[in-house]
Motif scaffolding. Structure first.
Motif, PDB file in Angstrom:
ATOM      1  N   ASN A 162      -2.331   0.777  -3.104  1.00 36.98           N
ATOM      2  CA  ASN A 162      -1.711   0.450  -1.817  1.00 36.98           C
ATOM      3  C   ASN A 162      -1.832  -1.029  -1.470  1.00 36.98           C
ATOM      4  OD1 ASN A 162      -0.264   0.774   0.511  1.00 36.98           O
ATOM      5  ND2 ASN A 162      -1.712   2.170   1.494  1.00 36.98           N
ATOM      6  N   PRO A 163      -1.331  -1.913  -2.330  1.00 35.60           N
ATOM      7  CA  PRO A 163      -1.419  -3.345  -2.047  1.00 35.60           C
ATOM      8  C   PRO A 163      -0.563  -3.777  -0.868  1.00 35.60           C
ATOM      9  CG  PRO A 163      -0.003  -2.954  -3.930  1.00 35.60           C
ATOM     10  CD  PRO A 163      -0.628  -1.636  -3.596  1.00 35.60           C
ATOM     11  N   ALA A 164       0.398  -2.941  -0.459  1.00 34.62           N
ATOM     12  CA  ALA A 164       1.272  -3.300   0.661  1.00 34.62           C
ATOM     13  C   ALA A 164       0.533  -3.294   1.993  1.00 34.62           C
ATOM     14  CB  ALA A 164       2.473  -2.351   0.722  1.00 34.62           C
ATOM     15  N   PHE A 165      -0.613  -2.600   2.039  1.00 33.07           N
ATOM     16  CA  PHE A 165      -1.324  -2.515   3.312  1.00 33.07           C
ATOM     17  C   PHE A 165      -2.059  -3.811   3.628  1.00 33.07           C
ATOM     18  CE2 PHE A 165      -5.202  -1.781   5.772  1.00 33.07           C
ATOM     19  CZ  PHE A 165      -4.638  -1.293   6.941  1.00 33.07           C
ATOM     20  N   MET A 166      -1.960  -4.225   4.896  1.00 33.40           N
ATOM     21  CA  MET A 166      -2.728  -5.355   5.406  1.00 33.40           C
ATOM     22  C   MET A 166      -3.032  -5.100   6.878  1.00 33.40           C
ATOM     23  SD  MET A 166      -1.624  -9.380   5.751  1.00 33.40           S
ATOM     24  CE  MET A 166      -1.288  -9.559   3.994  1.00 33.40           C
TER      25      MET A 166
END
Length: 357
Positions: A162-166
């Motif tokens: 889930n690299p899209a999460f920030m």
């Protein structure tokens, strides 16, 4: 998976457990960690006050139908010059279907294209898988940035969950269990020297200043600090078997910082420490928003060798003016002599930290 699916020789499998205590999310404000509450367009499954614990999802990825020897061991992938294509596959279920991939050749971050030679070079490409447990084949395309004729070098393909999460510092302030990694390891054999990759095609994030490598002794204070934040005893004997990393900002030795407010300009001093199993060589790379940071001379990785009783230290300064308003920061350490330490040399990623203005 069907018979033409993943190789069992270089397979990576991940089960994602939802555990509120490990998630690190909180409604409590904290001056020490500058915590608030955060939200992002990508839903955060680490819900505050969610008392359930269970499997969030699973992920599996690996080289697609590699050549093997008579012992069923994966053979090195030959490189004959030009752009190399590596066929690969991934499948996931539940909350694990947003995934990005990083590639390292001999521990050095490798920009790559996704599926076609016309795609741009990036250090990470992100996939959104639509169906649970459906095998998705694709191709990595790249010109190795290191390697000479006769070399056999590790190629490490690592997924980031889930690299899209920030976090956005409104409803969540930490990454929880997001951005965990899973690696699959193969090798490249160079039939000729690697071609020179055109500099203009490489993503340029030359944000690093004043890089300095040093060592310092392992202290009782250091061991006690890490033992306090782990579920195991950590002493000099333990460090013969494992490797530990640590990131500090502007001289603050606090651990487990989820987020940090930074200035609009100037520099941020980052101290990265790596210590443990003697003899393992690592290439260490600093990332912002999943792209490798470089010096003005183009260096993206910094080599350290672990020694008994010593801490490898890398001090860098990040040019804050180059950062966006919200930035995901982490460090990845990739071993380059895994054959010498097959049971102890693994890729390590520091916990993601939000740097925000």
């Amino acid at each position: 998976m069907g018979k033409c699916g993943f190789s069992r020789y270089a397979l990576a499998l991940l089960l994602l457990a939802l555990m509120v205590l490990a998630a690190g999310c909180s409604n409590q404000n904290s001056d020490k960690n500058n915590e608030g509450t955060i939200h992002h367009e990508t839903d955060n499954p680490f819900e505050v006050n969610d008392e359930e614990t269970g499997i969030m999802g699973s992920m599996v990825h690996g080289f697609d139908n590699p050549e093997v020897d008579e012992n069923e061991e994966m053979l090195p992938i030959p490189y004959h010059g030009g752009e190399l294509k590596i066929d690969y596959s991934v499948a996931a279920s539940g909350k694990a279907k947003n995934v990005g991939f990083l590639i390292f050749v001999d521990g050095i971050p490798q920009p790559y294209k996704f599926n076609t030679t016309e795609a741009p070079y990036e250090y990470m490409h992100i996939l959104d898988l639509e169906e649970d447990d459906k095998e998705t084949p694709f191709t990595f395309v790249f010109t190795p940035i290191t390697g000479k004729q006769g070399d056999t070098l590790d190629v490490n393909i690592t997924s980031v969950y889930n690299p899209a999460f920030m976090p956005d510092m409104k409803e969540t302030s930490s990454y929880g269990g997001y951005h965990s990694t899973l690696q699959s390891l193969g090798s490249l054999v160079f039939e000729k020297d690697a071609d020179v990759l055109e500099a203009s095609s490489i993503p340029k994030k030359d944000y690093l200043r004043n890089v300095r490598l040093s060592t310092e002794p392992v202290t009782k204070e250091l061991l006690e600090k890490h033992e306090k934040h782990s579920a195991m005893k950590i002493d000099l004997e333990t460090l013969e078997k494992l490797v530990i990393n640590e990131v500090n900002f502007d001289g603050d030795r606090a651990m487990n910082v989820d987020n940090l407010q930074v200035n609009d300009n100037g520099t941020l001093h980052v101290t990265f420490k790596l210590f443990g199993h003697p003899g393992i060589h690592y290439q260490n790379t600093f990332y912002i928003n999943h792209q490798a940071l470089a010096t003005v001379d183009g260096d993206t990785s910094f080599e350290t060798t672990l020694a008994k009783g010593e801490v490898s230290v890398i001090d860098v300064e990040i040019d804050l003016e180059r950062l966006e308003d919200f930035n995901t920061f982490y460090v990845v350490s990739v071993p380059t002599n895994t054959a010498d330490f097959p049971d102890n040399a693994f890729l390590l990623k520091s916990e993601s930290v939000l740097l925000y203005k």
